[in-house]
Design an enzyme around this catalytic site. Structure first.
Site, PDB file in Angstrom:
ATOM      1  N   ASP A  20     -23.656  10.006  -2.867  1.00 35.48           N
ATOM      2  CA  ASP A  20     -25.176   9.971  -3.087  1.00 35.48           C
ATOM      3  C   ASP A  20     -25.851  10.103  -4.610  1.00 35.48           C
ATOM      4  O   ASP A  20     -25.058  10.451  -5.407  1.00 35.48           O
ATOM      5  CB  ASP A  20     -25.426  11.149  -2.109  1.00 35.48           C
ATOM      6  CG  ASP A  20     -27.109  11.486  -1.943  1.00 35.48           C
ATOM      7  OD1 ASP A  20     -27.582  10.094  -1.922  1.00 35.48           O
ATOM      8  OD2 ASP A  20     -27.598  12.414  -1.797  1.00 35.48           O
ATOM      9  N   ASN A  22     -27.254   7.061  -5.983  1.00 29.04           N
ATOM     10  CA  ASN A  22     -27.446   5.923  -6.441  1.00 29.04           C
ATOM     11  C   ASN A  22     -28.733   5.422  -6.831  1.00 29.04           C
ATOM     12  O   ASN A  22     -29.193   4.924  -7.920  1.00 29.04           O
ATOM     13  CB  ASN A  22     -27.181   4.706  -5.310  1.00 29.04           C
ATOM     14  CG  ASN A  22     -25.338   4.955  -5.377  1.00 29.04           C
ATOM     15  OD1 ASN A  22     -24.912   5.660  -5.705  1.00 29.04           O
ATOM     16  ND2 ASN A  22     -24.962   4.423  -4.108  1.00 29.04           N
ATOM     17  N   GLY A  23     -29.800   5.728  -5.977  1.00 31.23           N
ATOM     18  CA  GLY A  23     -31.225   5.455  -6.162  1.00 31.23           C
ATOM     19  C   GLY A  23     -31.655   6.084  -7.395  1.00 31.23           C
ATOM     20  O   GLY A  23     -32.439   5.504  -8.327  1.00 31.23           O
ATOM     21  N   TRP A  25     -30.080   7.608  -9.897  1.00 30.78           N
ATOM     22  CA  TRP A  25     -29.263   6.937 -10.991  1.00 30.78           C
ATOM     23  C   TRP A  25     -30.198   5.710 -11.666  1.00 30.78           C
ATOM     24  O   TRP A  25     -30.284   5.610 -12.680  1.00 30.78           O
ATOM     25  CB  TRP A  25     -28.059   6.523 -10.649  1.00 30.78           C
ATOM     26  CG  TRP A  25     -26.704   6.154 -11.822  1.00 30.78           C
ATOM     27  CD1 TRP A  25     -26.320   6.851 -12.579  1.00 30.78           C
ATOM     28  CD2 TRP A  25     -27.002   4.747 -12.197  1.00 30.78           C
ATOM     29  NE1 TRP A  25     -25.670   5.956 -13.552  1.00 30.78           N
ATOM     30  CE2 TRP A  25     -25.892   5.014 -13.351  1.00 30.78           C
ATOM     31  CE3 TRP A  25     -27.372   3.676 -11.766  1.00 30.78           C
ATOM     32  CZ2 TRP A  25     -25.756   3.582 -13.979  1.00 30.78           C
ATOM     33  CZ3 TRP A  25     -26.886   2.397 -12.648  1.00 30.78           C
ATOM     34  CH2 TRP A  25     -26.169   2.306 -13.698  1.00 30.78           C
ATOM     35  N   ASN A  68     -29.470   5.565   7.408  1.00 33.19           N
ATOM     36  CA  ASN A  68     -30.056   4.931   6.600  1.00 33.19           C
ATOM     37  C   ASN A  68     -30.923   3.324   7.064  1.00 33.19           C
ATOM     38  O   ASN A  68     -31.379   2.842   6.326  1.00 33.19           O
ATOM     39  CB  ASN A  68     -28.791   4.206   5.593  1.00 33.19           C
ATOM     40  CG  ASN A  68     -28.385   5.422   4.983  1.00 33.19           C
ATOM     41  OD1 ASN A  68     -26.876   5.501   4.762  1.00 33.19           O
ATOM     42  ND2 ASN A  68     -29.036   6.459   4.541  1.00 33.19           N
ATOM     43  N   ARG A  71     -34.480   2.872   5.798  1.00 37.77           N
ATOM     44  CA  ARG A  71     -34.782   2.550   4.607  1.00 37.77           C
ATOM     45  C   ARG A  71     -35.570   1.237   4.688  1.00 37.77           C
ATOM     46  O   ARG A  71     -35.614   0.389   5.598  1.00 37.77           O
ATOM     47  CB  ARG A  71     -33.617   2.477   3.646  1.00 37.77           C
ATOM     48  CG  ARG A  71     -33.342   3.797   3.507  1.00 37.77           C
ATOM     49  CD  ARG A  71     -32.038   3.916   2.419  1.00 37.77           C
ATOM     50  NE  ARG A  71     -31.532   5.015   2.412  1.00 37.77           N
ATOM     51  CZ  ARG A  71     -30.957   5.796   1.151  1.00 37.77           C
ATOM     52  NH1 ARG A  71     -30.592   4.800   0.291  1.00 37.77           N
ATOM     53  NH2 ARG A  71     -30.590   7.165   1.272  1.00 37.77           N
ATOM     54  N   ARG A 185     -19.838  16.440  -2.233  1.00 40.76           N
ATOM     55  CA  ARG A 185     -20.859  15.393  -1.979  1.00 40.76           C
ATOM     56  C   ARG A 185     -21.554  15.484  -3.373  1.00 40.76           C
ATOM     57  O   ARG A 185     -21.753  16.440  -4.396  1.00 40.76           O
ATOM     58  CB  ARG A 185     -22.047  16.242  -1.106  1.00 40.76           C
ATOM     59  CG  ARG A 185     -23.274  15.313  -1.237  1.00 40.76           C
ATOM     60  CD  ARG A 185     -24.103  15.453  -0.170  1.00 40.76           C
ATOM     61  NE  ARG A 185     -25.439  14.656  -0.248  1.00 40.76           N
ATOM     62  CZ  ARG A 185     -25.941  14.355   0.933  1.00 40.76           C
ATOM     63  NH1 ARG A 185     -25.810  14.892   2.175  1.00 40.76           N
ATOM     64  NH2 ARG A 185     -26.996  13.556   0.698  1.00 40.76           N
ATOM     65  N   SER A 193     -25.730  15.716   6.112  1.00 37.60           N
ATOM     66  CA  SER A 193     -26.535  14.606   6.438  1.00 37.60           C
ATOM     67  C   SER A 193     -25.492  13.586   7.567  1.00 37.60           C
ATOM     68  O   SER A 193     -25.383  12.552   7.150  1.00 37.60           O
ATOM     69  CB  SER A 193     -26.667  13.647   5.248  1.00 37.60           C
ATOM     70  OG  SER A 193     -27.419  14.465   4.282  1.00 37.60           O
TER      71      SER A 193
HETATM   72  C1  IPE Z   1     -25.967  10.251   2.942  1.00 43.07           C
HETATM   73  O1  IPE Z   1     -26.958  10.210   1.980  1.00 43.07           O
HETATM   74  C2  IPE Z   1     -25.449   8.856   3.365  1.00 43.07           C
HETATM   75  C3  IPE Z   1     -24.527   8.309   2.332  1.00 43.07           C
HETATM   76  C4  IPE Z   1     -24.281   8.435   1.078  1.00 43.07           C
HETATM   77  C5  IPE Z   1     -24.323   6.924   3.133  1.00 43.07           C
HETATM   78  P1  IPE Z   1     -28.422  10.176   2.409  1.00 43.07           P
HETATM   79  O2  IPE Z   1     -29.102   9.990   0.715  1.00 43.07           O
HETATM   80  O3  IPE Z   1     -28.765   9.067   3.156  1.00 43.07           O
HETATM   81  O4  IPE Z   1     -28.881  11.504   2.778  1.00 43.07           O
HETATM   82  P2  IPE Z   1     -30.135  12.410   2.648  1.00 43.07           P
HETATM   83  O5  IPE Z   1     -31.128  11.541   3.477  1.00 43.07           O
HETATM   84  O6  IPE Z   1     -30.323  12.770   1.352  1.00 43.07           O
HETATM   85  O7  IPE Z   1     -29.824  13.428   3.735  1.00 43.07           O
HETATM   86  C1  IPE Z   2     -26.444   6.895  -1.620  1.00 40.85           C
HETATM   87  O1  IPE Z   2     -27.430   6.803  -2.635  1.00 40.85           O
HETATM   88  C2  IPE Z   2     -26.177   5.435  -1.061  1.00 40.85           C
HETATM   89  C3  IPE Z   2     -26.728   5.175   0.252  1.00 40.85           C
HETATM   90  C4  IPE Z   2     -27.125   6.243   0.897  1.00 40.85           C
HETATM   91  C5  IPE Z   2     -26.251   4.001   0.798  1.00 40.85           C
HETATM   92  P1  IPE Z   2     -28.927   6.931  -2.216  1.00 40.85           P
HETATM   93  O2  IPE Z   2     -29.313   5.611  -1.998  1.00 40.85           O
HETATM   94  O3  IPE Z   2     -29.029   7.888  -1.097  1.00 40.85           O
HETATM   95  O4  IPE Z   2     -29.430   7.423  -3.506  1.00 40.85           O
HETATM   96  P2  IPE Z   2     -30.614   8.683  -3.628  1.00 40.85           P
HETATM   97  O5  IPE Z   2     -30.061   9.933  -3.064  1.00 40.85           O
HETATM   98  O6  IPE Z   2     -31.984   8.049  -3.059  1.00 40.85           O
HETATM   99  O7  IPE Z   2     -30.698   8.899  -5.298  1.00 40.85           O
HETATM  100 MG    MG Z   3     -29.297   9.791  -1.018  1.00 36.01          MG
END
Ligand code: IPE
Ligand code: IPE
Ligand code: MG
Length: 243
Positions: A20, A22-23, A25, A68, A71, A185, A193
């Site tokens: 978790d 990535n966004g 970052w 997911n 999104r 995590r 999650s």
């Molecule tokens: C959990 O992360 C799913 C994955 C890492 C693939 P999310 O970013 O989707 O979880 P929440 O929304 O913060 O609970």
């Molecule tokens: C985890 O990173 C990857 C997936 C859920 C696919 P996020 O995309 O949830 O990144 P944040 O939590 O928004 O930073």
């Molecule tokens: Mg996330």
């Protein structure tokens, strides 16, 4: 942390990871969220090789959850293509190192046919590998896994009083996979999650503020070090207390 600092006799057999952050970052660098997902590839590979060096037999990573799909379509499309590409470009390397790649998740729901085809191909290609099993939790939800198990159990016509924990286990996506001793995590979120709800019943949970694209094998070893300091009681008493 270095591998040599860990207790070889107390290595976990199975480590589960929620990749978790990535966004965030990407956002911190003024980049689109999808660049963060792309940057997560190196983190995944370094973690897998680090786990292999440590003799860990099972790694399960949360790559895409059943939630997911909420999104934006562009991000979902990117993630489908990204995971497909990752398979295509990395599977030879994984295969050469003896890694068995498998997918945990709903296959007959929403996953594009082309992606599913690559998944099945990769599973077939690496099926007989024994060094390590890398499970990609993809289109995976812990509740969906339990719903799917219950559907199969109901369809089998088994008598209700014959259903026990073993029956449920036998209908999980991979009935042979041992429960993770450790779940890690990243990104400072303290929740599950909907990951591996059945399997995590007695796992040790380690949370780190490191964002997934920055995660490397040293962070995995640090999480294992924390795990090795925990006192696992499983509802009983610790060894030191006698039994
Ligand atoms: C959990 O992360 C799913 C994955 C890492 C693939 P999310 O970013 O989707 O979880 P929440 O929304 O913060 O609970
Ligand atoms: C985890 O990173 C990857 C997936 C859920 C696919 P996020 O995309 O949830 O990144 P944040 O939590 O928004 O930073
Ligand atoms: Mg996330």
């Amino acid at each position: 942390m270095e591998l040599s600092a860990l207790d070889k006799k107390r290595m976990p057999v199975h480590v589960a990871l929620v990749m978790d952050g990535n966004g965030r970052w990407a956002q911190r660098r003024g980049l689109p969220r999808t660049d963060g997902h792309a940057a997560g590839e190196e983190a995944l590979l370094d973690t897998v090789w680090g786990a292999l060096d440590a003799g860990i037999r099972y790694i399960t990573v949360y790559a895409f959850s059943t939630e997911n799909w909420k999104r934006p379509v562009d991000e979902v499309r990117f993630l489908m293509g990204f995971n497909e590409r990752l398979l295509m470009t990395r599977r030879d390397e994984l295969d050469a190192k003896g890694v068995k790649v498998q997918f945990l998740g709903r296959r007959d729901w929403r996953v594009p046919k082309r992606v599913l085809k690559r998944i099945v191909e990769t599973e077939e290609m690496t099926r007989d590998n024994t060094a390590m099993t890398l499970s990609m939790a993809f289109n995976y939800g812990g509740r969906a896994e339990l719903v799917d198990a219950v559907r199969q159990i109901a369809a089998s016509g088994i008598k209700p009083d014959k259903i026990d924990e073993k029956t449920i286990r036998q209908h999980l996506y991979d009935p042979t996979m041992p429960d993770p001793e450790l779940m890690v995590r990243t990104s400072g979120e303290y929740r599950i999650s909907n990951f591996l709800l059945w399997e995590l019943a007695y796992s040790e949970l380690v949370f780190t503020d490191v964002l997934w694209p920055d995660f490397r094998r040293g962070d995995l070893y640090a999480a294992i070090d924390e795990y090795q300091r925990r006192d696992r009681r499983f509802g009983g008493l610790s060894d030191a207390d006698g039994s």
